[in-house]
Motif scaffolding. Structure first.
Motif, PDB file in Angstrom:
ATOM      1  N   THR A 263       1.268  14.625   1.541  1.00  0.00           N
ATOM      2  CA  THR A 263       2.343  13.775   1.243  1.00  0.00           C
ATOM      3  C   THR A 263       2.810  13.951  -0.102  1.00  0.00           C
ATOM      4  OG1 THR A 263       1.668  12.859   3.234  1.00  0.00           O
ATOM      5  CG2 THR A 263       3.236  11.783   1.603  1.00  0.00           C
ATOM      6  N   LEU A 264       1.714  13.775  -1.040  1.00  0.00           N
ATOM      7  CA  LEU A 264       1.748  13.560  -2.563  1.00  0.00           C
ATOM      8  C   LEU A 264       2.609  14.974  -3.112  1.00  0.00           C
ATOM      9  CD1 LEU A 264      -1.530  11.716  -3.562  1.00  0.00           C
ATOM     10  CD2 LEU A 264       1.054  10.939  -3.597  1.00  0.00           C
TER      11      LEU A 264
ATOM     12  N   PRO B  51      -6.171  17.037   2.804  1.00  0.00           N
ATOM     13  CA  PRO B  51      -6.001  15.546   3.461  1.00  0.00           C
ATOM     14  C   PRO B  51      -4.440  15.397   3.530  1.00  0.00           C
ATOM     15  CG  PRO B  51      -7.592  15.503   1.666  1.00  0.00           C
ATOM     16  CD  PRO B  51      -6.849  16.739   1.586  1.00  0.00           C
ATOM     17  N   LYS B  52      -4.044  14.565   4.617  1.00  0.00           N
ATOM     18  CA  LYS B  52      -2.695  14.365   4.696  1.00  0.00           C
ATOM     19  C   LYS B  52      -2.092  13.654   3.717  1.00  0.00           C
ATOM     20  CE  LYS B  52      -2.946  14.009   9.781  1.00  0.00           C
ATOM     21  NZ  LYS B  52      -2.658  13.149  11.085  1.00  0.00           N
ATOM     22  N   GLU B  53      -2.864  12.747   2.725  1.00  0.00           N
ATOM     23  CA  GLU B  53      -2.374  12.120   1.837  1.00  0.00           C
ATOM     24  C   GLU B  53      -2.076  12.965   0.661  1.00  0.00           C
ATOM     25  OE1 GLU B  53      -5.323   9.377   4.027  1.00  0.00           O
ATOM     26  OE2 GLU B  53      -5.182  11.433   3.428  1.00  0.00           O
ATOM     27  N   LEU B  54      -2.833  13.981   0.482  1.00  0.00           N
ATOM     28  CA  LEU B  54      -2.543  14.832  -0.593  1.00  0.00           C
ATOM     29  C   LEU B  54      -1.350  15.882  -0.017  1.00  0.00           C
ATOM     30  CD1 LEU B  54      -3.064  16.438  -3.264  1.00  0.00           C
ATOM     31  CD2 LEU B  54      -5.057  17.796  -1.903  1.00  0.00           C
TER      32      LEU B  54
ATOM     33  N   LYS C  14      -2.122  10.497  -9.145  1.00  0.00           N
ATOM     34  CA  LYS C  14      -2.614  10.473  -7.700  1.00  0.00           C
ATOM     35  C   LYS C  14      -2.982  11.924  -7.189  1.00  0.00           C
ATOM     36  CE  LYS C  14       0.140   6.238  -6.420  1.00  0.00           C
ATOM     37  NZ  LYS C  14       1.284   5.754  -5.539  1.00  0.00           N
TER      38      LYS C  14
ATOM     39  N   TYR D 145      -7.388  14.343  -6.219  1.00  0.00           N
ATOM     40  CA  TYR D 145      -7.859  15.186  -5.335  1.00  0.00           C
ATOM     41  C   TYR D 145      -8.243  16.670  -5.959  1.00  0.00           C
ATOM     42  CZ  TYR D 145      -6.052  11.891  -1.881  1.00  0.00           C
ATOM     43  OH  TYR D 145      -5.961  10.659  -1.173  1.00  0.00           O
TER      44      TYR D 145
END
Length: 372
Positions: A324-325, A319-322, A349, A353
């Motif tokens: 980025t994190l 995922p893009k969110e992962l 955070k 995932y």
């Protein structure tokens, strides 16, 4: 009998008007006939040009603004025979490009039942396109037809060779394999079919079969009862509703169910792609000037799904969110700030995932232990 002058004049007027009407119709007919002759001459000339260039007219589309031509050295009769051996399967959610704009417009209407109108339109097309299949659940009639077709094949072989074939047995076994823990039986007179639980022999209803089982059964029955041998089968989004394991197996299943046919699959399934020879893969991409195709000169570095998604499908496997994190956490690691509250919050955070045993955290630990 003597006709009065006034009556004679009226009769002459009627006859005159009638003659004028007939003359007009004759002139109109002659004009139409001349127009038809000119149209035929233009048509013959166009057909002559198309023949010289090995082009075959297929149909007009886009409200008759565009025309589809087929370039081929094959004669027309062979093309017609070939067209009878082309079959298309696509979900109802796919927009059928061969529909006119008015009928496609049903999808974007505010009136009630607009989608139903679209469904009805697609169903009507099947009278002209018997090779079109929308992955509908198989009716008992089609299932029986598949068994009858297998039975008739066995009987034909018995007449020709003196020994019964094994098609009926194979059909029963193939359906059994795709229905986990379930059995299928057919009446002796080939009038009915029933599904039963394997252990208890309890009769099942359609709701007792999963969506994936029903879809696999529908594809199997369509191939066995409708699709001819030695056919060209075009299938769009065939993997929808199927478990990833079944998507892996589908490549083998299709070849087994219709071994003499050639399949073209439009798919977003990395499982299906990973089972295909790289020379058989064609990637369709959107460009500034329309769609373009890409083929491969060598196999991908790995056949795992992450590599397939990244290198062939052009997507991200996390995922893009992962992503980025991870980037933020690694940046803090490079700055030696993993003990800060910001790094701790980001790590929490990330752990939503993946676990601390993920390859990302293992790489961080390795670099902490042995240096960057």
């Amino acid at each position: 009998k003597v006709v009065p002058t006034s009556s004679q004049n009226s009769l002459d007027q009627i006859i005159g008007r009638t003659v004028n009407k007939l003359d007009s119709k004759v002139a109109l007919f002659d004009g139409n006939h001349l127009g038809l002759n000119e149209t035929k001459l233009r048509k013959d000339k166009l057909e002559e040009i198309l023949t010289e260039r090995n082009l075959e007219y297929i149909f007009h589309f886009n409200d008759n603004k565009d025309v589809l031509l087929c370039k081929s050295n094959v004669d027309r009769e062979s093309l017609l025979e070939l067209s009878d051996r082309i079959f298309l399967s696509a979900p109802m959610t796919q927009v059928m490009q061969f529909l006119n704009e008015k009928k496609l417009g049903y999808l974007f209407k505010h009136e009630n039942y607009s989608y139903s109108n679209y469904q009805e339109t697609v169903e009507e097309c099947k009278s002209d396109l018997p090779g079109l299949f929308n992955y509908e659940f198989s009716t008992i009639g089609l299932i029986i037809d598949a068994f009858k077709k297998a039975r008739d094949s066995d009987f034909k072989q018995a007449i020709e060779t003196g020994e019964y074939g094994t098609k009926l047995q194979e059909t029963r076994q193939e359906i059994k394999e795709m229905l986990t823990g379930k059995l299928i039986s057919i009446d002796g007179d080939f009038e009915g079919v029933s599904f039963k639980q394997k252990e208890t022999l309890k009769e099942l209803s359609p709701k007792d079969l999963s969506h994936g089982e029903l879809k696999k059964l529908a594809i199997y029955v369509w191939l066995k009862s409708v699709v001819s041998e030695d056919s060209l089968v075009l299938m769009d989004e065939v993997e929808m509703g199927l478990h990833p394991t079944w998507q892996h197996d589908l490549h083998r299943d299709l070849q087994k169910w219709s071994p003499r046919s050639q399949f073209f699959l439009a798919t977003h399934s990395p499982q299906l792609i990973s089972r295909s020879h790289f020379k058989n893969l064609i990637v369709l991409k959107s460009g500034d000037k329309g769609s373009i195709t890409e083929q491969f000169s060598e196999a991908p570095l790995e056949s795992d799904l992450n590599t397939i998604v990244k290198t062939i499908m052009g997507g991200e496997y996390i995922p893009k969110e992962l992503a980025t994190l991870r980037s933020q956490y690694r940046e803090l690691f490079d700055l030696g700030k993993l003990d800060t509250q910001e790094a701790i919050d980001i790590k929490e955070k990330i752990l939503v995932y993946e676990s601390e045993n993920s390859s990302f955290f293992q790489d961080i630990k390795f670099q902490q232990q042995f240096g960057k």
